[in-house]
Design a protein around this motif. Structure first.
Motif, PDB file in Angstrom:
ATOM      1  N   ALA A   1       0.834  -1.204   0.000  1.00 14.23           N
ATOM      2  CA  ALA A   1       0.000   0.000   0.000  1.00 14.23           C
ATOM      3  C   ALA A   1       0.865   1.250   0.000  1.00 14.23           C
ATOM      4  N   ALA A   2       2.003   1.192   0.690  1.00 17.48           N
ATOM      5  CA  ALA A   2       2.901   2.351   0.736  1.00 17.48           C
ATOM      6  C   ALA A   2       3.427   2.717  -0.649  1.00 17.48           C
ATOM      7  N   ASN A   3       3.538   1.725  -1.534  1.00 13.71           N
ATOM      8  CA  ASN A   3       4.014   1.970  -2.893  1.00 13.71           C
ATOM      9  C   ASN A   3       2.881   2.238  -3.875  1.00 13.71           C
ATOM     10  N   GLY A   4       1.649   2.297  -3.377  1.00 12.42           N
ATOM     11  CA  GLY A   4       0.514   2.624  -4.233  1.00 12.42           C
ATOM     12  C   GLY A   4      -0.319   1.455  -4.687  1.00 12.42           C
ATOM     13  N   ALA A   5       0.029   0.229  -4.289  1.00 12.72           N
ATOM     14  CA  ALA A   5      -0.767  -0.935  -4.671  1.00 12.72           C
ATOM     15  C   ALA A   5      -2.063  -0.976  -3.861  1.00 12.72           C
ATOM     16  N   GLN A   6      -3.046  -1.677  -4.406  1.00 11.60           N
ATOM     17  CA  GLN A   6      -4.298  -1.898  -3.679  1.00 11.60           C
ATOM     18  C   GLN A   6      -4.116  -3.136  -2.798  1.00 11.60           C
ATOM     19  N   VAL A   7      -4.273  -2.986  -1.495  1.00 10.31           N
ATOM     20  CA  VAL A   7      -4.066  -4.091  -0.560  1.00 10.31           C
ATOM     21  C   VAL A   7      -5.307  -4.256   0.318  1.00 10.31           C
ATOM     22  N   THR A   8      -5.826  -5.469   0.359  1.00 12.38           N
ATOM     23  CA  THR A   8      -7.011  -5.776   1.154  1.00 12.38           C
ATOM     24  C   THR A   8      -6.688  -6.881   2.139  1.00 12.38           C
ATOM     25  N   ASP A   9      -6.952  -6.628   3.418  1.00 11.01           N
ATOM     26  CA  ASP A   9      -6.800  -7.634   4.478  1.00 11.01           C
ATOM     27  C   ASP A   9      -8.188  -8.152   4.835  1.00 11.01           C
ATOM     28  N   LEU A  10      -8.435  -9.431   4.579  1.00  8.78           N
ATOM     29  CA  LEU A  10      -9.749 -10.003   4.847  1.00  8.78           C
ATOM     30  C   LEU A  10      -9.946 -10.396   6.307  1.00  8.78           C
ATOM     31  N   SER A  11      -8.885 -10.317   7.115  1.00 11.42           N
ATOM     32  CA  SER A  11      -8.992 -10.588   8.565  1.00 11.42           C
ATOM     33  C   SER A  11      -9.685 -11.913   8.847  1.00 11.42           C
ATOM     34  N   ASP A  12      -9.260 -12.960   8.143  1.00 16.45           N
ATOM     35  CA  ASP A  12      -9.728 -14.334   8.322  1.00 16.45           C
ATOM     36  C   ASP A  12     -11.138 -14.567   7.803  1.00 16.45           C
ATOM     37  N   ALA A  13     -11.690 -13.623   7.053  1.00 16.48           N
ATOM     38  CA  ALA A  13     -12.978 -13.862   6.405  1.00 16.48           C
ATOM     39  C   ALA A  13     -12.771 -14.689   5.144  1.00 16.48           C
ATOM     40  N   ALA A  14     -13.825 -15.342   4.689  1.00 17.23           N
ATOM     41  CA  ALA A  14     -13.745 -16.141   3.472  1.00 17.23           C
ATOM     42  C   ALA A  14     -13.626 -15.241   2.247  1.00 17.23           C
ATOM     43  N   LEU A  15     -12.827 -15.678   1.286  1.00 17.50           N
ATOM     44  CA  LEU A  15     -12.724 -14.971   0.018  1.00 17.50           C
ATOM     45  C   LEU A  15     -14.021 -15.142  -0.759  1.00 17.50           C
ATOM     46  N   VAL A  16     -14.574 -14.043  -1.277  1.00 18.89           N
ATOM     47  CA  VAL A  16     -15.770 -14.098  -2.108  1.00 18.89           C
ATOM     48  C   VAL A  16     -15.493 -13.384  -3.430  1.00 18.89           C
ATOM     49  N   ARG A  17     -16.354 -13.626  -4.394  1.00 18.56           N
ATOM     50  CA  ARG A  17     -16.140 -13.080  -5.739  1.00 18.56           C
ATOM     51  C   ARG A  17     -16.047 -11.554  -5.723  1.00 18.56           C
ATOM     52  N   SER A  18     -16.848 -10.914  -4.883  1.00 21.23           N
ATOM     53  CA  SER A  18     -16.842  -9.453  -4.860  1.00 21.23           C
ATOM     54  C   SER A  18     -15.505  -8.890  -4.390  1.00 21.23           C
ATOM     55  N   ASP A  19     -14.737  -9.665  -3.589  1.00 19.30           N
ATOM     56  CA  ASP A  19     -13.399  -9.197  -3.188  1.00 19.30           C
ATOM     57  C   ASP A  19     -12.515  -8.993  -4.417  1.00 19.30           C
ATOM     58  N   ILE A  20     -12.608  -9.921  -5.351  1.00 15.78           N
ATOM     59  CA  ILE A  20     -11.833  -9.810  -6.587  1.00 15.78           C
ATOM     60  C   ILE A  20     -12.339  -8.633  -7.420  1.00 15.78           C
ATOM     61  N   ASP A  21     -13.655  -8.557  -7.602  1.00 17.54           N
ATOM     62  CA  ASP A  21     -14.222  -7.497  -8.435  1.00 17.54           C
ATOM     63  C   ASP A  21     -13.968  -6.112  -7.852  1.00 17.54           C
ATOM     64  N   ASP A  22     -14.055  -5.996  -6.518  1.00 19.86           N
ATOM     65  CA  ASP A  22     -13.845  -4.688  -5.890  1.00 19.86           C
ATOM     66  C   ASP A  22     -12.427  -4.175  -6.103  1.00 19.86           C
ATOM     67  N   ILE A  23     -11.466  -5.079  -5.961  1.00 20.77           N
ATOM     68  CA  ILE A  23     -10.087  -4.632  -6.090  1.00 20.77           C
ATOM     69  C   ILE A  23      -9.739  -4.379  -7.559  1.00 20.77           C
ATOM     70  N   LEU A  24     -10.342  -5.129  -8.467  1.00 17.11           N
ATOM     71  CA  LEU A  24     -10.163  -4.850  -9.894  1.00 17.11           C
ATOM     72  C   LEU A  24     -10.761  -3.485 -10.251  1.00 17.11           C
ATOM     73  N   GLN A  25     -11.895  -3.172  -9.662  1.00 13.35           N
ATOM     74  CA  GLN A  25     -12.508  -1.864  -9.915  1.00 13.35           C
ATOM     75  C   GLN A  25     -11.614  -0.738  -9.427  1.00 13.35           C
ATOM     76  N   SER A  26     -10.999  -0.930  -8.268  1.00 13.58           N
ATOM     77  CA  SER A  26     -10.076   0.087  -7.756  1.00 13.58           C
ATOM     78  C   SER A  26      -8.898   0.278  -8.699  1.00 13.58           C
ATOM     79  N   LEU A  27      -8.357  -0.821  -9.239  1.00 12.63           N
ATOM     80  CA  LEU A  27      -7.247  -0.725 -10.178  1.00 12.63           C
ATOM     81  C   LEU A  27      -7.694  -0.047 -11.477  1.00 12.63           C
ATOM     82  N   PHE A  28      -8.908  -0.346 -11.899  1.00 12.79           N
ATOM     83  CA  PHE A  28      -9.440   0.251 -13.119  1.00 12.79           C
ATOM     84  C   PHE A  28      -9.468   1.773 -13.003  1.00 12.79           C
ATOM     85  N   TYR A  29      -9.917   2.276 -11.869  1.00 10.21           N
ATOM     86  CA  TYR A  29      -9.975   3.722 -11.696  1.00 10.21           C
ATOM     87  C   TYR A  29      -8.615   4.344 -11.402  1.00 10.21           C
ATOM     88  N   GLU A  30      -7.674   3.540 -10.945  1.00 10.05           N
ATOM     89  CA  GLU A  30      -6.344   4.059 -10.633  1.00 10.05           C
ATOM     90  C   GLU A  30      -5.482   4.225 -11.873  1.00 10.05           C
TER      91      GLU A  30
END
Length: 406
Positions: free
Chosen positions: A251-280
């Motif tokens: 994150a310090a270098n500008g990457a999008q970083v998500t900590d799920l804090s032991d939650a299960a990975l779901v499809r929206s986690d992928i889509d949300d971070i892709l959307q952030s990259l799209f706008y970046e």
């Protein structure tokens, strides 16, 4: 019958060294045997990620520290700070755009969609702050409209008077990330006798096996440092280390970083971070590869388990395996690899990551060493002097801390 000694037509006394007895029931030590001529090695030595990014000879450098230049990215959607309502019509006010004022020259028109207001950049207070003229098109009453940091603001064009003097764009910023070169140096040796001693399972001699193992394992360690390396300049006691993907995609270098804090990975986690990259960085510059461990790969495949069917002609084959993921942001390759932590995945842009070597002698190689002066030995050595470029972290992402059970 069991217990009968077969002497294979040789005469001799038991345990005399010749011949070797063979008992059919195996009740005593096996003296005569057949061994398959192929050594079975089940070590995990794949270097798929290193191959995917082009191998270890992507570039050549001539210094112990390597640097590359990254331009400061322009963005059509500036991130803003809050702004109070104007006190009069067309008031010139400050607008915070932290670290990005140089991206928007005098004359840039901005449009706040939430407030339905067009403003124009009239100056630069400092590197973090623009001067803007409020409501340049008379659409609203700006004396009653305040901006908040969550408003969507777009670059809406550029406008100057025909006879205006030249107003020069502020100097753009470039950065020079860097990495260090890392040396691999390990020798193998065998005595004269060992060289010419036939061993079960070997197609060559003992030195050949040691050399082959060393080369394979050193390429694996190069891939491991390509991922996990922690950039370190080195000291007289500790050799230099190059930084890996883990060290740069932060994150310090500008990457999008998500900590799920032991939650299960779901499809929206992928889509949300892709959307952030799209706008970046936009769709053409954003990550197009998911690199993950086995559990995230299974989760990605499980998102589509509802599509699992036995079609005609498939026999007993069933299951859903996802190696490419179609998204609204493009098609993503999925690379499953043991080098990645089990509770994380990376979204990478393939061309941003390259490994190279120092000069020509730093190219990975197995060298024959001069004759040993300390004994009857033949010696070889593997040598490589390598480093990596990990550029454009703003285009990439990391999701970590996911549950590995749900």
């Amino acid at each position: 019958m069991p217990g009968t000694t077969e002497t294979m037509r040789f005469a001799g006394m038991p345990d005399s060294g010749y011949p070797a007895e063979f008992l059919l029931d195996g009740s005593t030590s096996l003296r005569v045997r057949w061994v398959a001529p192929l050594l079975v090695n089940m070590a995990e030595r794949s270097t798929d990620l290193l191959k995917y990014t082009g191998g270890v000879e992507q570039f050549q450098y001539t210094h112990a520290r390597i640097e590359w230049v990254e331009d400061d990215p322009w963005n059509r959607r500036p991130t803003i700070g809050s702004r109070s309502a104007a006190s009069v019509a067309n008031e010139v006010q400050d607008l915070t755009v932290t670290g990005a004022a140089h991206r928007f020259p005098v004359g840039t028109v901005l449009f706040n969609r939430q407030r339905d207001e067009f403003v124009r950049v009239t100056g630069h207070v400092d590197g973090d702050t623009l001067s803007i003229m409020r409501d340049i098109t008379g659409r609203i009453d700006e004396t009653s409209v305040a901006w908040v940091a969550t408003d969507e603001v777009f670059v809406a064009g550029f406008s100057m008077h025909e006879n205006d003097n030249w107003v020069f764009r502020p100097t753009s910023l470039t950065t020079m990330p860097y990495n260090y070169s890392q040396v691999h140096s390990v020798g193998v040796q065998a005595t004269f006798r060992m060289i010419e001693t036939q061993q079960y399972g070997l197609q060559g001699n003992d030195l050949d096996k040691q050399a082959a193992d060393t080369v394979a394992e050193q390429f694996v360690t190069m891939e491991q440092e390509f991922v996990h390396g922690d950039r370190f300049a080195g000291t007289s006691a500790i050799p230099a280390l190059m930084g890996g993907i883990f060290d740069f995609i932060t994150a310090a270098n500008g990457a999008q970083v998500t900590d799920l804090s032991d939650a299960a990975l779901v499809r929206s986690d992928i889509d949300d971070i892709l959307q952030s990259l799209f706008y970046e960085v936009g769709g053409d510059k954003m990550a197009k590869t998911i690199v993950c461990a086995a559990w995230p790969k299974r989760k990605l495949s499980s998102f589509f388990s509802g599509a699992e069917r036995l079609g005609p002609g498939t026999g007993q084959t069933a299951g859903v395996v996802v190696d490419r993921l179609n998204t609204d942001f493009g098609v993503l390759d999925i690379l499953m690899h043991t080098a990645v932590r089990q509770d994380e995945l990376y979204l990478l842009r393939q061309e941003n990551h390259r490994m190279g070597h120092h000069g020509t002698l730093g190219r990975p190689q197995l060298r024959q060493l001069p004759p040993s002066s300390t004994g009857p030995r033949i010696q070889q050595a593997f040598y490589a002097d390598v480093s990596a470029i990990h550029s454009g972290p703003r285009a990439e992402a990391r999701i970590h801390g996911m549950s590995t059970t749900t």
